[in-house]
Design an enzyme around this catalytic site. Structure first.
Site, PDB file in Angstrom:
ATOM      1  N   TYR A   1      14.849  31.448   4.751  1.00  0.00           N
ATOM      2  CA  TYR A   1      13.337  32.501   5.708  1.00  0.00           C
ATOM      3  C   TYR A   1      13.488  32.176   6.420  1.00  0.00           C
ATOM      4  O   TYR A   1      13.869  31.290   7.821  1.00  0.00           O
ATOM      5  CB  TYR A   1      12.469  31.111   5.205  1.00  0.00           C
ATOM      6  CG  TYR A   1      11.853  31.088   3.687  1.00  0.00           C
ATOM      7  CD1 TYR A   1      11.389  32.773   2.820  1.00  0.00           C
ATOM      8  CD2 TYR A   1      11.750  30.044   3.307  1.00  0.00           C
ATOM      9  CE1 TYR A   1      10.391  32.150   1.549  1.00  0.00           C
ATOM     10  CE2 TYR A   1      11.424  30.104   1.604  1.00  0.00           C
ATOM     11  CZ  TYR A   1      10.733  31.028   1.128  1.00  0.00           C
ATOM     12  OH  TYR A   1      10.130  31.023  -0.557  1.00  0.00           O
TER      13      TYR A   1
ATOM     14  N   LYS B   1       1.062  -1.556  -0.305  1.00  0.00           N
ATOM     15  CA  LYS B   1      -0.237  -0.233  -0.050  1.00  0.00           C
ATOM     16  C   LYS B   1       1.172   1.375  -0.071  1.00  0.00           C
ATOM     17  O   LYS B   1       2.050   1.025   0.162  1.00  0.00           O
ATOM     18  CB  LYS B   1      -0.734   0.122   1.141  1.00  0.00           C
ATOM     19  CG  LYS B   1      -0.047  -0.031   2.425  1.00  0.00           C
ATOM     20  CD  LYS B   1      -0.914  -0.539   3.785  1.00  0.00           C
ATOM     21  CE  LYS B   1       0.216  -0.840   5.076  1.00  0.00           C
ATOM     22  NZ  LYS B   1      -0.419  -1.057   6.107  1.00  0.00           N
TER      23      LYS B   1
END
Ligand SMILES: *Cc1c(COP(=O)(O)O)cnc(C)c1O
Length: 374
Positions: A268, A42
């Site tokens: 940032y 999965k």
């Protein structure tokens, strides 16, 4: 099978060594003896790439694949994969027709859902292979053992169903000697002994996830479902299967280099300030690829076999690394997860820095980083 043309030589990438994956499956096979091996694949095979892993697993002798939903099962069938595929997630009414059309095996957790499937089955010519899911304590999906007998009898009686399996899922098997894991194993065993052994059906009984395979041999029954372990990771730091190793690396090429003076903010928010004059390199991947922002001012990368710290916040597409006074060049290879010379940054370390589990880090890598299969 390294094919850079498909990636337009993108400067950051994932490397996946399929022969080590095949080795892991062989090691698991040795451990489980004659039992069947189901590979849970999965979430894009935990970020490793669902189709290449499925194909390798099949050549290595996997008996079953397990997915979470229709979408994943359909992807495998469209790629020509013919072996049994179990859908472990709950059934959604509007997907039943397609689930049947792709010949996926369904998990049945309630009489209500079973009846919905039966209704659709009447329009189809072949029988639907189903696995009765019993909840022995996970409290996610699955019918309680008390109600499972009625549901099992319905599945046996209804001609459109073939009871291919009976299974449950362990909640706490990632730790050895866990009391609740023992309790779940005993609950499951009791159900099998009482209601399956003496019946006229012989479904595949399965319970073990990676933790089960590693630490609870009494959880093996007829088939095991180890996901993480097949990828070379252990639920705990102990490593009971010695041939198993991980085979997923994240690498990039240095994109930019500069010398920054002391007391200079990086990136940032200027969350990092240089202490001395430093050499800062920029590496072309970021949280937009799945390299987690939680690694800001925390993570490390390998350059020339040596660890260097990530400085400033991880950006969407780039990160900055302080290489101190070390010499490095633009274009040199950086390892973000994996080995370089004698040093290694493990997935477990990354997960710890991010305050999460290995599974979540793996699943986070999306398709912007091309995957190369070695
Ligand atoms: C995901 C999953 C597995 C595999 O779990 P691992 O911890 O990766 O071994 C097995 N069974 C079920 C029902 C699952 O959802």
């Amino acid at each position: 099978m390294k094919n850079h043309s498909h990636s337009l030589s993108h400067p950051a990438w994932i490397e996946i060594n399929l022969s080590q994956f095949a080795n892991n499956l062989r090691a698991i096979r040795q451990q489980i003896g004659q039992r069947k091996l189901c590979l849970p694949i999965k979430a894009n095979a935990y970020g490793h790439g669902i189709i290449p892993l499925a194909q390798t697993a099949i050549s290595a002798g996997a008996d079953y694949l397990a997915v979470s939903c229709l979408q994943e099962g359909a992807l495998l069938r469209k790629a020509g994969i013919k072996i049994p595929i179990l859908v472990m997630g709950a059934i959604h009414e509007d997907q039943i027709t397609e689930l049947l059309a792709y010949e996926l095996e369904l998990s049945i957790s309630s009489l209500f859902k079973a009846q919905l499937v039966a209704k659709k089955c009447q329009h189809s010519s072949h029988r639907c292979r189903v696995h009765l899911e019993i909840d022995t304590g996970m409290q996610r999906t699955g019918v309680r053992p008390e109600s499972a007998i009625e549901l099992l009898n319905y599945l046996i009686k209804e001609p459109c169903f073939e009871v291919a399996g009976v299974y449950s899922h362990l909640a706490t098997a990632d730790k050895p000697n866990n009391e609740f894991a023992h309790h779940q194993i005993q609950t499951f065993k009791k159900f099998i002994d009482t209601h399956i052994k003496n019946s006229n059906i012989s479904p595949i009984c399965h319970l073990a996830n990676s933790g089960g395979v590693c630490y609870y041999p009494e959880s093996y029954f007829d088939m095991v479902r180890p996901g993480l372990l097949a990828l070379g990771y252990f639920p705990e730091r102990t490593t009971p299967l010695s041939e198993i190793a991980s085979f997923f690396s994240v690498k990039a090429k240095i994109a930019y280099f500069k010398v920054v003076s002391a007391n200079c903010g990086i990136g940032y928010g200027h969350t990092y300030k240089t202490k001395t004059q430093s050499r800062i390199v920029t590496i072309p991947l970021g949280y937009g690829d799945g390299y987690r922002r939680a690694l800001s001012n925390k993570g490390q990368v390998l350059i020339r076999g040596k660890r260097h710290p990530i400085v400033g916040n991880v950006c969407m597409d780039q990160i900055m690394v302080d290489v101190g006074g070390d010499e490095t060049y633009v274009g040199e290879e950086v390892v973000l997860i994996g080995r370089q010379k004698n040093e290694e940054i493990t997935l477990e370390e990354i997960a710890e820095w991010c305050d999460t589990i290995s599974y979540e880090i793996l699943c986070g890598f999306n398709d912007r980083l091309p995957r190369f299969y070695l």
